[in-house]
Design a protein around this motif. Structure first.
Motif, PDB file in Angstrom:
ATOM      1  N   ASN A 112      36.740  93.738  22.120  1.00 42.43           N
ATOM      2  CA  ASN A 112      38.249  93.760  22.022  1.00 42.43           C
ATOM      3  C   ASN A 112      38.720  92.698  22.987  1.00 42.43           C
ATOM      4  O   ASN A 112      39.807  93.139  23.819  1.00 42.43           O
ATOM      5  N   VAL A 113      38.062  91.652  23.161  1.00 41.11           N
ATOM      6  CA  VAL A 113      38.470  90.643  24.220  1.00 41.11           C
ATOM      7  C   VAL A 113      39.152  89.326  23.503  1.00 41.11           C
ATOM      8  O   VAL A 113      38.691  88.987  22.389  1.00 41.11           O
ATOM      9  N   GLU A 114      40.129  88.707  23.955  1.00 44.34           N
ATOM     10  CA  GLU A 114      40.739  87.346  23.371  1.00 44.34           C
ATOM     11  C   GLU A 114      40.433  86.454  24.461  1.00 44.34           C
ATOM     12  O   GLU A 114      40.885  86.452  25.634  1.00 44.34           O
ATOM     13  N   VAL A 115      39.904  85.155  24.197  1.00 41.45           N
ATOM     14  CA  VAL A 115      39.730  84.183  24.970  1.00 41.45           C
ATOM     15  C   VAL A 115      40.254  82.833  24.414  1.00 41.45           C
ATOM     16  O   VAL A 115      39.878  82.496  23.353  1.00 41.45           O
ATOM     17  N   SER A 116      41.088  82.187  25.194  1.00 42.58           N
ATOM     18  CA  SER A 116      41.444  80.837  24.584  1.00 42.58           C
ATOM     19  C   SER A 116      41.839  80.021  25.905  1.00 42.58           C
ATOM     20  O   SER A 116      42.049  80.468  26.844  1.00 42.58           O
ATOM     21  N   GLY A 117      42.007  78.713  25.508  1.00 39.90           N
ATOM     22  CA  GLY A 117      42.545  77.634  26.506  1.00 39.90           C
ATOM     23  C   GLY A 117      41.451  77.193  27.433  1.00 39.90           C
ATOM     24  O   GLY A 117      41.826  76.787  28.570  1.00 39.90           O
ATOM     25  N   PHE A 118      40.099  77.158  27.217  1.00 43.69           N
ATOM     26  CA  PHE A 118      39.096  76.689  27.993  1.00 43.69           C
ATOM     27  C   PHE A 118      38.501  75.228  27.497  1.00 43.69           C
ATOM     28  O   PHE A 118      38.478  75.159  26.106  1.00 43.69           O
ATOM     29  N   GLY A 119      38.101  74.648  28.482  1.00 44.37           N
ATOM     30  CA  GLY A 119      37.578  73.247  28.173  1.00 44.37           C
ATOM     31  C   GLY A 119      36.128  73.132  27.542  1.00 44.37           C
ATOM     32  O   GLY A 119      35.593  72.204  27.224  1.00 44.37           O
ATOM     33  N   LYS A 120      35.403  74.137  27.768  1.00 43.78           N
ATOM     34  CA  LYS A 120      34.160  74.427  27.417  1.00 43.78           C
ATOM     35  C   LYS A 120      34.027  75.525  26.414  1.00 43.78           C
ATOM     36  O   LYS A 120      34.355  75.315  24.997  1.00 43.78           O
ATOM     37  N   HIS A 121      33.627  76.416  26.513  1.00 43.27           N
ATOM     38  CA  HIS A 121      33.207  77.737  25.521  1.00 43.27           C
ATOM     39  C   HIS A 121      34.145  78.750  25.823  1.00 43.27           C
ATOM     40  O   HIS A 121      34.493  79.070  26.937  1.00 43.27           O
ATOM     41  N   GLY A 122      34.569  79.596  24.748  1.00 45.78           N
ATOM     42  CA  GLY A 122      34.959  80.783  24.765  1.00 45.78           C
ATOM     43  C   GLY A 122      34.379  81.943  25.513  1.00 45.78           C
ATOM     44  O   GLY A 122      34.645  82.494  26.710  1.00 45.78           O
ATOM     45  N   ILE A 123      32.992  82.369  24.858  1.00 41.78           N
ATOM     46  CA  ILE A 123      32.115  83.158  25.597  1.00 41.78           C
ATOM     47  C   ILE A 123      30.673  82.143  25.643  1.00 41.78           C
ATOM     48  O   ILE A 123      30.216  81.874  24.611  1.00 41.78           O
ATOM     49  N   SER A 124      30.170  82.250  26.901  1.00 36.80           N
ATOM     50  CA  SER A 124      28.782  81.284  26.944  1.00 36.80           C
ATOM     51  C   SER A 124      27.838  82.234  27.551  1.00 36.80           C
ATOM     52  O   SER A 124      27.956  82.806  28.648  1.00 36.80           O
ATOM     53  N   ILE A 125      26.505  82.230  26.900  1.00 39.14           N
ATOM     54  CA  ILE A 125      25.490  83.333  27.355  1.00 39.14           C
ATOM     55  C   ILE A 125      24.412  82.430  27.762  1.00 39.14           C
ATOM     56  O   ILE A 125      23.665  81.615  26.789  1.00 39.14           O
ATOM     57  N   GLY A 126      23.963  82.149  28.874  1.00 35.10           N
ATOM     58  CA  GLY A 126      22.889  81.115  29.239  1.00 35.10           C
ATOM     59  C   GLY A 126      21.680  81.651  30.258  1.00 35.10           C
ATOM     60  O   GLY A 126      21.963  82.773  30.905  1.00 35.10           O
ATOM     61  N   ALA A 127      20.778  80.745  30.121  1.00 34.61           N
ATOM     62  CA  ALA A 127      19.567  80.908  31.058  1.00 34.61           C
ATOM     63  C   ALA A 127      19.234  79.662  31.589  1.00 34.61           C
ATOM     64  O   ALA A 127      19.185  78.674  30.915  1.00 34.61           O
ATOM     65  N   TRP A 128      19.082  79.502  33.072  1.00 33.96           N
ATOM     66  CA  TRP A 128      18.645  78.231  33.598  1.00 33.96           C
ATOM     67  C   TRP A 128      17.858  78.688  34.605  1.00 33.96           C
ATOM     68  O   TRP A 128      17.743  79.804  35.342  1.00 33.96           O
ATOM     69  N   LYS A 129      16.952  77.915  35.029  1.00 35.66           N
ATOM     70  CA  LYS A 129      15.904  77.886  35.961  1.00 35.66           C
ATOM     71  C   LYS A 129      14.872  79.114  35.727  1.00 35.66           C
ATOM     72  O   LYS A 129      14.272  79.545  36.648  1.00 35.66           O
ATOM     73  N   SER A 130      14.883  79.447  34.462  1.00 36.58           N
ATOM     74  CA  SER A 130      13.963  80.571  33.769  1.00 36.58           C
ATOM     75  C   SER A 130      14.119  80.576  32.587  1.00 36.58           C
ATOM     76  O   SER A 130      14.965  80.066  31.870  1.00 36.58           O
TER      77      SER A 130
END
Length: 535
Positions: free
Chosen positions: A159-177
């Motif tokens: 139940n979340v609303e995400v708007s107005g971002f220059g990349k992604h609404g929701i981003s799930i990432g892994a780095w250095k691993s």
């Protein structure tokens, strides 16, 4: 073959494990527009005032951080490895006074809305997260990222609303691993008017290196990402995207799709609607399994009015592994390929023929009428693959569009028991460099197609759909079973005309597009329908 019940089982177990045990609230912290950061935060009367205060506190399992509903707070909210909980006792981030005032608003301006780094055991719910707009903001609304060798786990977003971002609404990432997030659930969430992607996963790139596992996305909407896609998964082993809607994405971009995955394994995409997705160059598809996807299924989806393919399989050069064991079944496409000369079902292999293998396409309904541009096909094999099997599908064109297009180099392909209809238009099949204007002439030339032994199985007849071309936009995945335009009339020649796929060693699944058990009609109808026998 892949059975959808495998995915349903893991989602059931995951959600049961996450919610059934409940949690014991250690403390509830309130944040109010009329609060003070010198307060304890432990009641609405003693609320904190800013997210800055929240960012300075380490939270324990079971804690709740609640922002006052209807009020606006400056972001970002930052959580790290010192915060969080467990599957049974998560940290809660949400709103209070929700029923009276609606969700709290996190105004991120040029920063991230919620930044989650190496945090496990977290539930984010009932918030509206707003950036300054994709031309000003250069970040993501919610970022889950981990660099831990063990990764992170058990995060829900609801139940979340995400708007107005220059990349992604929701981003799930892994780095250095090579380890990312496990057991992620994103439900009843709307992402819109971000630049690149509504919901995205990403991680290390390489053969069979999957950072994330057990991702569930359900009842979400992703739209108006002008520079990208609705929902995109990569570096995932085991995910379900269902009951979701993606539309009006990709207007200023080349290479996007409504809902798609690449470099992933065991992906199930089902019961979704994807429409009006655009492109400035390639793609602009409804659904897509792209480079390196293995052991995955698209089923019970409705694609319509996209610039390019409704259902794309694309193995790009240099993909981390071969694309193999893919099923596309019980889907409907209406008037896709509006601008690009793709197939409504389109296969493209930019690598060696062996890098796309084991493609099974059955029980789909494809309808094309008077394209706005390009030279589309109901199904197109644009470059050769090792093995493609096409059975029990309905390919229906009514404006002279091509029914089947297969490149000359394709050898390992088998059409069996499909139905074809060109309506008031011209019958056209483009087969390995030759053009045919009737079913008989094609079958005379393609002597190994549409047969079992010497018996010809193909049918050319009006399928007697109830109202083809009039499916329209539903924008509610629960209404997919009401898509009556593509139901068969009672006297359709396609009823009981399908092959019993079990006799060929193929798992047909449990039900057709309209929810009718496959056990109730043997042999089945051709197309996405599975009809009950007449009483």
């Amino acid at each position: 073959m892949i059975a959808s019940k495998t995915f349903s089982k893991f989602i059931t177990l995951f959600l049961f494990g996450f919610f059934a045990s409940g949690y014991v609230s250690a403390a509830t912290f309130y944040v109010s527009a009329t609060g003070n950061d010198s307060n304890s935060g432990l009641s609405p009367e003693k609320a904190w005032r800013t997210a800055t205060k929240v960012n300075r506190v380490a939270f324990a399992p079971g804690d709740r951080i609640l922002f006052e509903g209807g009020e606006t707070f400056r972001g970002p909210i930052k959580l790290n490895a010192k915060d969080g909980g467990s599957a049974a006792n998560p940290l809660i981030l949400g709103s209070y006074r929700l029923e009276e005032a609606g969700p709290a608003i996190i105004m991120a301006h040029e920063e991230r809305g919620i930044d989650v780094y190496n945090t496990s055991g977290l539930c984010i719910s009932d918030l509206k997260i707003i950036g300054a707009g994709p031309k000003i903001n250069r970040t993501s609304g919610i970022l889950l990222h981990t660099s831990r060798s063990e990764g992170a786990s058990h995060v829900t977003i609801e139940n979340v609303e995400v708007s107005g971002f220059g990349k992604h609404g929701i981003s799930i990432g892994a780095w250095k691993s090579n380890k990312g997030y496990r057991n992620i659930s994103i439900t009843r969430t709307k992402t819109h008017d971000n630049l690149r992607t509504g919901i995205l996963s990403w991680g290390p790139w390489g053969p069979h290196i999957y950072a994330h596992s057990k991702i569930y996305i359900g009842y979400c909407e992703a739209d108006h990402m002008k520079g990208g896609s609705g929902i995109t998964l990569s570096s995932v082993d085991g995910a379900v995207i269902e009951r979701s809607i993606a539309h009006h994405n990709g207007e200023e971009f080349s290479g996007a799709a409504g809902i798609w995955a690449w470099d992933s394994n065991n992906i199930l995409i089902q019961h979704n609607e994807s429409y009006n997705n655009r492109t400035t160059g390639v793609d602009g598809d409804g659904f897509d399994f792209d480079g390196g996807v293995t052991n995955s299924v698209m089923q019970y989806n409705y694609s319509h009015d996209n610039d390019a393919a409704g259902y794309l399989l694309a193995q790009y050069p240099g993909a981390p592994q071969a694309m193999s064991n893919i099923i596309i079944r019980y889907n409907i496409s209406e008037n896709d390929c509006r601008k690009k000369g793709y197939g409504a079902i389109h296969l493209w292999n930019g690598e060696d023929v062996e890098r796309m293998d084991g493609i099974h396409i059955y029980q789909n309904t494809i309808y094309l009428d008077s394209s706005l541009g390009g030279r589309p096909s109901a199904i197109s094999v644009a470059s050769p693959a090792a093995s493609i099997f096409v059975r029990n599908n309905l390919f229906y064109t009514s404006g002279g569009e091509t029914l089947v297009s297969v490149v000359p180099e394709q050898e390992g392909i088998l059409f069996q028991n499909n139905a074809y209809w060109s309506g008031s238009g011209v019958f056209h099949i483009n087969w390995k460099g030759d053009s045919f204007n009737c079913l008989k002439s094609w079958l005379d030339a393609a002597h190994d197609q549409e047969r079992i032994g010497s018996t010809i199985l193909a049918i050319y007849a009006d399928p007697m759909l109830k109202d083809p071309g009039k499916g329209g936009t539903l924008r509610n995945s629960d209404l997919l079973v009401t898509l009556s335009a593509y139901q068969l009339q009672e006297n359709s020649p396609l009823i009981r005309r399908g092959l019993n796929l079990r006799d060929l060693g193929i798992d047909p699944g449990h039900y057709g597009f309209f929810g009718i058990s496959v056990f109730e009609s043997i042999p089945p109808a051709i197309g996405a329908n599975v009809r009950r026998p007449a009483l």
